[in-house]
Write an enzyme that holds these catalytic residues in place. Structure first.
Site, PDB file in Angstrom:
ATOM      1  N   GLU A  80      45.876  48.223  44.033  1.00  9.25           N
ATOM      2  CA  GLU A  80      45.342  47.415  45.037  1.00  9.25           C
ATOM      3  C   GLU A  80      43.870  46.760  44.925  1.00  9.25           C
ATOM      4  O   GLU A  80      43.003  47.720  44.880  1.00  9.25           O
ATOM      5  CB  GLU A  80      45.600  47.693  46.385  1.00  9.25           C
ATOM      6  CG  GLU A  80      45.347  47.125  47.560  1.00  9.25           C
ATOM      7  CD  GLU A  80      45.592  47.645  49.022  1.00  9.25           C
ATOM      8  OE1 GLU A  80      46.505  48.655  49.045  1.00  9.25           O
ATOM      9  OE2 GLU A  80      45.089  47.147  49.962  1.00  9.25           O
ATOM     10  N   LYS A 255      47.017  55.002  56.426  1.00 15.29           N
ATOM     11  CA  LYS A 255      47.605  54.401  55.143  1.00 15.29           C
ATOM     12  C   LYS A 255      46.238  53.828  54.467  1.00 15.29           C
ATOM     13  O   LYS A 255      46.081  54.097  53.405  1.00 15.29           O
ATOM     14  CB  LYS A 255      48.464  53.224  55.539  1.00 15.29           C
ATOM     15  CG  LYS A 255      49.086  52.547  54.024  1.00 15.29           C
ATOM     16  CD  LYS A 255      48.229  51.559  53.060  1.00 15.29           C
ATOM     17  CE  LYS A 255      48.785  51.077  52.046  1.00 15.29           C
ATOM     18  NZ  LYS A 255      48.029  50.154  51.348  1.00 15.29           N
ATOM     19  N   ASP A 271      49.945  65.477  42.041  1.00  9.05           N
ATOM     20  CA  ASP A 271      51.318  65.027  42.798  1.00  9.05           C
ATOM     21  C   ASP A 271      50.978  64.205  44.053  1.00  9.05           C
ATOM     22  O   ASP A 271      50.797  65.095  45.147  1.00  9.05           O
ATOM     23  CB  ASP A 271      52.098  66.096  42.955  1.00  9.05           C
ATOM     24  CG  ASP A 271      53.530  65.701  43.617  1.00  9.05           C
ATOM     25  OD1 ASP A 271      53.674  64.960  44.226  1.00  9.05           O
ATOM     26  OD2 ASP A 271      54.461  66.792  43.602  1.00  9.05           O
ATOM     27  N   HIS A 368      38.705  40.539  50.689  1.00 12.55           N
ATOM     28  CA  HIS A 368      40.048  40.805  49.731  1.00 12.55           C
ATOM     29  C   HIS A 368      40.434  39.812  49.005  1.00 12.55           C
ATOM     30  O   HIS A 368      40.662  40.144  47.759  1.00 12.55           O
ATOM     31  CB  HIS A 368      40.880  41.273  50.824  1.00 12.55           C
ATOM     32  CG  HIS A 368      42.303  41.799  50.409  1.00 12.55           C
ATOM     33  ND1 HIS A 368      42.254  43.076  49.758  1.00 12.55           N
ATOM     34  CD2 HIS A 368      43.509  41.228  49.873  1.00 12.55           C
ATOM     35  CE1 HIS A 368      43.499  43.332  49.165  1.00 12.55           C
ATOM     36  NE2 HIS A 368      44.419  42.067  49.553  1.00 12.55           N
TER      37      HIS A 368
HETATM   38  C1  MEV Z   1      45.122  47.981  53.252  1.00 11.27           C
HETATM   39  O1  MEV Z   1      45.639  48.511  51.910  1.00 11.27           O
HETATM   40  C2  MEV Z   1      44.311  49.216  54.033  1.00 11.27           C
HETATM   41  C3  MEV Z   1      44.130  48.630  55.264  1.00 11.27           C
HETATM   42  O2  MEV Z   1      45.102  47.809  56.057  1.00 11.27           O
HETATM   43  C4  MEV Z   1      43.532  49.893  56.222  1.00 11.27           C
HETATM   44  C5  MEV Z   1      43.207  49.546  57.788  1.00 11.27           C
HETATM   45  O3  MEV Z   1      43.978  48.703  58.183  1.00 11.27           O
HETATM   46  O4  MEV Z   1      42.808  50.502  58.329  1.00 11.27           O
HETATM   47  C6  MEV Z   1      42.807  47.467  55.369  1.00 11.27           C
END
Ligand code: MEV
Length: 415
Positions: A80, A255, A271, A368
């Site tokens: 990513e 995430k 892992d 991004h």
């Molecule tokens: C994208 O991979 C991760 C984000 O969505 C994390 C977040 O929203 O805090 C940018």
């Protein structure tokens, strides 16, 4: 009979022939699959089953992580865009404020033995025999003692379930610089006959828990208000508060943390599914919560703290076979699994800090998409120097799509 039966017994070329016949793979596609880079097909074939090639992911580094006064260049493996840039950005601002402080528990892994068909006195029997069980477990983990690890303790509790009463015997082993799954699972299987003899009943599952509550790492950073600005601090606190109060946001918040943690796990041959499982179970222990917290200290600086269980090693498993993992660890320069886990906790915190800072202010898409432009250019068919030219033009136009990239490419090529 299926063309795939006995696939595991075939050589790699034989497996590829089957895929060509059965799935229409072209010679070109087979070439892509078998271009294995530094991980030879032979090594790969010994790592997992039914190997037909090697998957490649980009490996990058996030430089400038200052943790406990030591500077780290952190290898990160991820597909990513933005993740490495975010980590490096979070680290840079952290360094300006003095860097991260981090610590890690001793590397204690936890294992469970499930004993079924036990009597009312199962727990008493366990307690009465605890010393003998501990001595046997110590003996079984003797190999770890030369590294400073070994068996640490055991305990038990009873569960009343739909399938009757079960005694769960828990073993704690210091696995030092290994992830430790094999060490603990071997102990659990070998100690089971003694447990059956002393407690009665029948042992069923004998397996580690990935929720390694005695193997946590913590990191902290105080971002100075003079550097961040008060508005940014308020924005980050607002963003954090949503995660703390709303599971839909919390999922994405965590995430983002794991974007950084997993990328280091993958780069260092660890892992990452074990890491994911333990971290999310930990986050869910009292209702699903953020893995970190942000608050303002009494002078108005932004304090970020993170704590997470990290079952990672610097020796053993894929780390020994995957040459990239060894090189990553060399670049990182960590001396132990504990040090690796402190770096990972700091990267997770930096990653989330950078995400909340961007999300709470200008949004993430502008940055991004700029980084994603190169992906679009490649998808549109750009090669060599064309990739950068197409990315640049995409950014100038502010319209990011494969179609836009194709049009720019056509123009460039005078088609
Ligand atoms: C994208 O991979 C991760 C984000 O969505 C994390 C977040 O929203 O805090 C940018």
């Amino acid at each position: 009979m299926s063309a795939f039966s006995g696939f595991y017994k075939k050589t790699i070329p034989e497996r590829l022939e089957i895929l060509k016949t059965e799935r229409g793979l072209t010679d070109e596609e087979v070439k892509v699959l078998t271009d294995s880079g530094s991980l030879s097909l032979e090594t790969a074939n010994h790592m997992i089953e039914n190997v037909i090639g090697v998957e490649h992911l980009p490996l990058g580094v996030a430089p400038g992580f200052l943790i406990n006064g030591k500077e780290y260049v952190v290898p990160m493996c991820i597909e990513e865009p933005s993740v490495i840039a975010a980590a490096a950005n979070g680290a840079k601002l952290a360094t300006k404020s003095g860097g991260f402080t981090a610590e890690a528990d001793e590397p204690i892994m936890t294992g469970q033995v499930q004993i079924l068909g036990v009597g009312e006195d199962a727990l008493e029997k366990f307690e009465a025999n605890r010393e003998e069980i501990s001595n046997a477990a110590k003996e079984l983990c003797l190999g770890m003692e030369q590294y400073g690890g070994g068996f640490r303790s055991c305990e038990a509790h009873v569960l009343d379930t739909k399938r009757g009463k079960m005694l769960i015997a828990i073993f704690y082993v210091d696995v030092r610089d290994a992830m430790g799954a094999n060490t603990i699972n071997t102990l659990l299987e070998k100690i089971s006959p003694l447990l059956e003899e002393k407690i009665g009943g029948k042992t069923r599952l004998r397996i580690l828990t990935n929720l390694a509550m005695r193997r946590k790492a913590r990191a902290k950073c105080t971002w100075k208000k003079e550097i961040l600005g008060e508005e940014t601090i308020e924005a980050i606190l607002d963003a954090y508060e949503l995660a703390a109060n709303d599971i839909y946001r919390c999922c994405t918040h965590n995430k983002g943390i794991m974007n950084g943690v997993d990328a280091v796990a993958l780069a260092t041959g660890n892992d990452w599914r074990a890491v994911e499982a333990s971290v999310h179970a930990f986050a869910a222990m009292d209702g699903y919560s953020p893995l970190n917290k942000f608050y303002k200290n009494d002078v108005g600086d932004l304090v970020g703290e993170i704590e997470l269980p990290l079952t990672v090693g610097t020796v053993g498993g894929a780390i020994n076979t995957n040459p990239i993992a060894k090189i990553s660890l060399k670049i990182l320069g960590v001396k132990s699994a504990q040090e690796l886990s402190m770096v990972m906790a700091s990267v997770g915190l930096a990653e989330n800090f950078a995400a909340l800072r961007a999300l709470g202010t200008e949004g993430i898409q502008k940055g991004h998409m700029k980084l994603h432009a190169a992906n679009l250019a490649v998808t549109a068919g750009a090669k060599g120097d064309e990739i950068e030219l197409v990315s640049k033009k995409l950014a100038e136009g502010g319209k990011y799509s494969v179609e836009a990239a194709r049009n720019i490419l056509k123009e460039l090529r005078g088609e």
